[in-house]
Design a protein around this motif. Sequence first.
Motif, PDB file in Angstrom:
ATOM      1  N   TYR A 101      39.076  80.685  67.445  1.00 44.32           N
ATOM      2  CA  TYR A 101      39.384  81.660  68.496  1.00 44.32           C
ATOM      3  C   TYR A 101      38.264  82.677  68.536  1.00 44.32           C
ATOM      4  O   TYR A 101      37.811  83.157  67.497  1.00 44.32           O
ATOM      5  CB  TYR A 101      40.722  82.347  68.203  1.00 44.32           C
ATOM      6  CG  TYR A 101      41.131  83.371  69.243  1.00 44.32           C
ATOM      7  CD1 TYR A 101      41.741  82.974  70.421  1.00 44.32           C
ATOM      8  CD2 TYR A 101      40.896  84.729  69.035  1.00 44.32           C
ATOM      9  CE1 TYR A 101      42.111  83.909  71.375  1.00 44.32           C
ATOM     10  CE2 TYR A 101      41.259  85.671  69.982  1.00 44.32           C
ATOM     11  CZ  TYR A 101      41.866  85.256  71.149  1.00 44.32           C
ATOM     12  OH  TYR A 101      42.226  86.180  72.099  1.00 44.32           O
ATOM     13  N   ASP A 123      41.155  92.167  72.424  1.00 51.06           N
ATOM     14  CA  ASP A 123      42.262  91.513  71.721  1.00 51.06           C
ATOM     15  C   ASP A 123      43.146  92.508  70.987  1.00 51.06           C
ATOM     16  O   ASP A 123      42.660  93.471  70.383  1.00 51.06           O
ATOM     17  CB  ASP A 123      41.718  90.487  70.726  1.00 51.06           C
ATOM     18  CG  ASP A 123      41.295  89.198  71.400  1.00 51.06           C
ATOM     19  OD1 ASP A 123      42.031  88.727  72.282  1.00 51.06           O
ATOM     20  OD2 ASP A 123      40.221  88.678  71.056  1.00 51.06           O
ATOM     21  N   ILE A 167      47.747  88.023  71.229  1.00 46.48           N
ATOM     22  CA  ILE A 167      47.585  86.908  70.302  1.00 46.48           C
ATOM     23  C   ILE A 167      48.449  87.149  69.068  1.00 46.48           C
ATOM     24  O   ILE A 167      48.526  88.277  68.558  1.00 46.48           O
ATOM     25  CB  ILE A 167      46.099  86.712  69.894  1.00 46.48           C
ATOM     26  CG1 ILE A 167      45.980  85.634  68.811  1.00 46.48           C
ATOM     27  CG2 ILE A 167      45.467  88.010  69.446  1.00 46.48           C
ATOM     28  CD1 ILE A 167      44.548  85.281  68.443  1.00 46.48           C
ATOM     29  N   THR A 224      47.573  83.650  73.443  1.00 43.36           N
ATOM     30  CA  THR A 224      47.260  82.673  72.397  1.00 43.36           C
ATOM     31  C   THR A 224      48.308  82.750  71.302  1.00 43.36           C
ATOM     32  O   THR A 224      48.643  83.838  70.824  1.00 43.36           O
ATOM     33  CB  THR A 224      45.867  82.930  71.798  1.00 43.36           C
ATOM     34  OG1 THR A 224      44.885  82.875  72.827  1.00 43.36           O
ATOM     35  CG2 THR A 224      45.545  81.900  70.727  1.00 43.36           C
ATOM     36  N   ASN A 227      43.853  72.393  69.265  1.00 41.10           N
ATOM     37  CA  ASN A 227      44.300  73.056  70.492  1.00 41.10           C
ATOM     38  C   ASN A 227      45.243  72.100  71.237  1.00 41.10           C
ATOM     39  O   ASN A 227      44.805  71.070  71.746  1.00 41.10           O
ATOM     40  CB  ASN A 227      43.095  73.423  71.366  1.00 41.10           C
ATOM     41  CG  ASN A 227      43.497  74.172  72.629  1.00 41.10           C
ATOM     42  OD1 ASN A 227      44.644  74.562  72.790  1.00 41.10           O
ATOM     43  ND2 ASN A 227      42.538  74.361  73.519  1.00 41.10           N
TER      44      ASN A 227
END
Length: 233
Positions: A44, A50, A102, A126, A168
């Motif tokens: 990632y 983020d 995330i 994510t 993924n």
Amino acid sequence: PLKPINTSAHLAYVMYTSGSTGTPKGVMIEQKSVIRLVKNTNIYSFSSSDKILSTSAISFDATTFEYWGPLLNGGQLVLCPQKKLLDQNLLSEEIKYRSINIMWFTSGWLNQLVDVNLNVFNGLRTVIVGGDKLSRVHIAKLKSAYPEIKIINGYGPTENTTFSTTFNIQNVVNSIPIGTPITNSQAYILSNTDQLQPIGVVGEICIGGEGLARGYLNQPELTKEKFIENPFI
């Protein structure tokens, strides 16, 4: 100002893990292994935008990714009381209020949240999940509800700094793979004589690279048994 005296080979931390034996052993992780996990990696790409909500106990190696991922890349690490993590409604509110994008989940916890409250995942971009074999049914249900969420299967022992391989998940198949090695890492499927196995042949997975621990603290014999020379480099 303090002079920079640490090198990439200096010890970053010792974390105890019982693994499958039930006997705790101290795993010595060096600075470079932490860097390999969160900088210029194919897991990632962290950025300053983020925001990750930590879900792990500090003695669990997932915190290496959760803490240093954002902090070494200009992002934001969010901590919250345990009661918010354990209450699905409070957790959902925290994710929304903090604009979390995330998060890491153990597979068992993710399964539980998918069953009881899919709204928890609203707003996330994510999701990294691991710690056990993933449930195809639950991953498919999450994918169906949030097709835009990137779901990553993260596999690896503490001895290789949290993640060794990742996958993924684009389409949910009968058995979700553990994927391929992360950046600056290797994974081999070997026979009982340490020979490479052909594709499709059962063997033991052996992992190496910059994430590999220095060894076990004060256990030279166990270190010698488990940390062998790489015959392919």
